[in-house]
Enzyme design. Structure first.
Site: not given
Length: 563
Positions: A491, A208
């Site tokens: 995602d 991330s």
């Protein structure tokens, strides 16, 4: 009295006859409302510790699901860092880290595998040191595993408070310099061998935000970082991040997605009518919430559970599926208080009374009624009895955002998005399908920046984040030899990664791996099981491929020649 009649007729006309029958019955909420949810979560921390109730805090969906206290095998260690790498102030702080030496083979030129802690306490990353990607790669290479906590997070706090001035050293440049200094100078306890770079190959992993940092470390400090794996790496910073919810809309169960889309359309139409809006908010248990923007911000909370999905059911959230089940469930007679509501089985609409001033009720689909019950039971119920709804969920009282003590951890990532990263969760541009309200504007979503971070003596928050500071480092096109880019197919952060639809496609090679995990959500390669053969096929596959390309990289490593 024509207005309410028009409302009832207009809302009824919104029901598409071809799919009317289908309406038979996260915490990644950013912006101002996220602070309220964080505050409620913090107030109930003791209760949650002894139960399995969901958490509202931002980090839960991606970070705290894996949290684990320090274990005897992985005690914490400390490394001295300058507060400011780009001045000679002399101020320092202690940066925390943990090491895994169970696979270490001295004298073999084995690598150091370092995992960037990112925007959370480093303790939440220890499971990845124990059974996740760090242990997987260390086991395959005979190397040392490390988790390095990010400055300002966990206990690597260099300041006495979180005022605007005190936070001015929380930026990409300083945190990258921390990692570089650590890699070049750390002396691991219990290890006699010098494992600093460039004399030892270092493989940098992050997921991330930390994934973007892994990619940046490989390109900014190529002499120190021999290779990097950037998982779900948000290398593209943006002011607005409406695409996050669009990924969820597309990937969710079609019935759930279409029901939610239509419910939001109905909700927005009702909120646009003065005096009628309060009846809708009352249905959700939020009748006393003054601003409609706050209302629609609260009700988007269930969508944040999507990011908390994981292939391992022991750490995965089922919150999104539970919300969909609640939203789309049929109406059972006992579910409806017939003294307050009337249900028409032919139109599948519920008549909602407006009240004394407007005697003609408004009609809503069952899904909106279900939505309201879900929010009341799972969000509004968190508001303590001694607080009003406005105190719990209102966002226009600036004072609520101006505490600067060290326990106000929400200020850290908020500061980073306000200064360099952006990612304000707005509604899509007009004309696009949506599962969030059109009241979620940039003005509303970004107002916390000015509310929370008052001008300091040494630093002032910019009107909008300086996303160029991030994007100049590579953006969607970031690439380098021995830089792997790993993403999840569904995602919600994918639009900000090199696998975005906005990014050019590229080849997947050993030297520059470019891989997409089928059905994957957020950095699904980071965690693992102690018995790897028990992992799902696609997870075993990505872990095997990561081992293969790292081993291939290491075959080409050569120690620098001594001068």
């Amino acid at each position: 009295m024509r207005a309410p009649q028009l409302v009832a007729l207009f809302l009824s006309s919104l029901v598409p006859t071809c799919i009317a029958g289908t309406f038979a019955n996260s915490r990644r909420v950013l912006g101002p409302q996220a602070v309220n949810l964080w505050r409620l979560d913090a107030a109930a921390a003791a209760h949650r510790a002894s139960s399995s109730e969901p958490s509202f805090a931002q980090d839960t969906s991606a970070q705290e699901m894996f949290s684990a206290p320090s274990s005897p095998e992985f005690p914490e260690h400390w490394f001295t860092q300058p507060l400011d790498h780009f001045s000679k102030s002399g101020a320092t702080f202690q940066q925390r880290y943990w090491i895994n030496t169970r696979h270490y083979k001295p004298g073999t030129n084995a690598p150091v595998i370092v995992l960037d802690g990112g925007e959370t306490s480093g303790e939440n990353r220890i499971p990845f040191l124990d059974t996740g990607i760090v242990d997987i790669l260390a086991s395959a290479t005979g190397g040392v595993g490390v988790v390095l906590e990010h400055r300002y997070y966990g206990t690597s706090v260099p300041v006495a408070n979180f005022t605007t001035d005190s936070l001015r050293w929380l930026n990409n440049e300083q945190s990258a310099a921390d990692s570089a200094n650590f890699i070049a100078n750390v002396k691991f306890p219990g290890i006699d061998e010098n494992l600093t770079a460039p004399g030892t190959p270092w493989i940098y992993y992050g997921g991330s935000y930390a994934g973007a940092r892994a990619a940046h470390m490989r390109t900014i400090y190529p002499d120190l970082v021999y290779g990097a794996i950037a998982s779900s790496a948000v290398t593209h910073a943006s002011i607005e991040n409406w695409e996050y919810m669009e990924i969820i809309r597309r990937a969710a169960d079609p019935q759930c997605s279409s029901t939610l889309e239509y419910s939001i359309q109905v909700i927005d139409h009702i909120l646009a009518v003065p005096q009628v809006d309060i009846s809708l908010k009352r249905l959700f248990g939020l009748g006393d919430l003054e601003h409609n923007e706050d209302f629609v911000s609260v009700i988007q909370w269930p969508l944040s559970a999507w990011q908390a999905k994981n292939w391992d059911p022991t750490v995965s959230s089922t919150g999104f599926e539970e919300f969909c089940a609640a939203l789309t469930k049929p109406l059972i007679g006992s579910d409806l208080d017939e003294d307050e509501f009337w249900y028409d089985e032919d139109t599948e609409l519920i008549t909602l009374p407006i009240g004394i001033t407007l005697p003609i009720g408004i009609e809503i689909p069952v899904a909106v009624y279900n939505y309201a019950n879900y929010i009341k039971e799972n969000v509004v119920s968190a508001c303590p009895d001694d607080m009003t709804v406005e105190e719990c969920f209102g966002t226009y009282n600036d004072v609520h955002y101006q505490e600067t003590t060290l326990d106000q951890e929400w200020r850290l990532w908020q500061f980073q998005i306000c200064t360099q990263w952006g990612y304000f969760f707005t509604a899509p541009p007009a004309g696009n399908p949506r599962i969030v309200s059109n009241l979620l504007t940039l003005e509303y979503e970004s107002k916390t920046c000015q509310q929370a971070f008052l001008p300091g003596e040494h630093f002032i928050i910019p009107p909008l984040p300086n996303i160029t500071a991030v994007n100049v480092l590579g953006d969607f096109q970031i690439a380098a030899d021995r830089l792997a880019l790993i993403d999840g197919e569904v995602d919600p952060w994918r639009p900000a990664t090199p696998h975005s639809e906005y990014a050019p496609d590229r080849a997947d090679t050993i030297l520059q791996p470019f891989k997409l995990i089928p059905g994957g959500v957020h950095h699904w390669d980071e965690n693992g099981l102690r018995v790897h053969s028990d992992e799902p096929v696609d997870i075993r596959k990505i872990h095997k491929e990561e081992v293969e390309f790292v081993l291939a990289w290491l075959k080409d490593w050569e120690a620098p020649k001594k001068l």
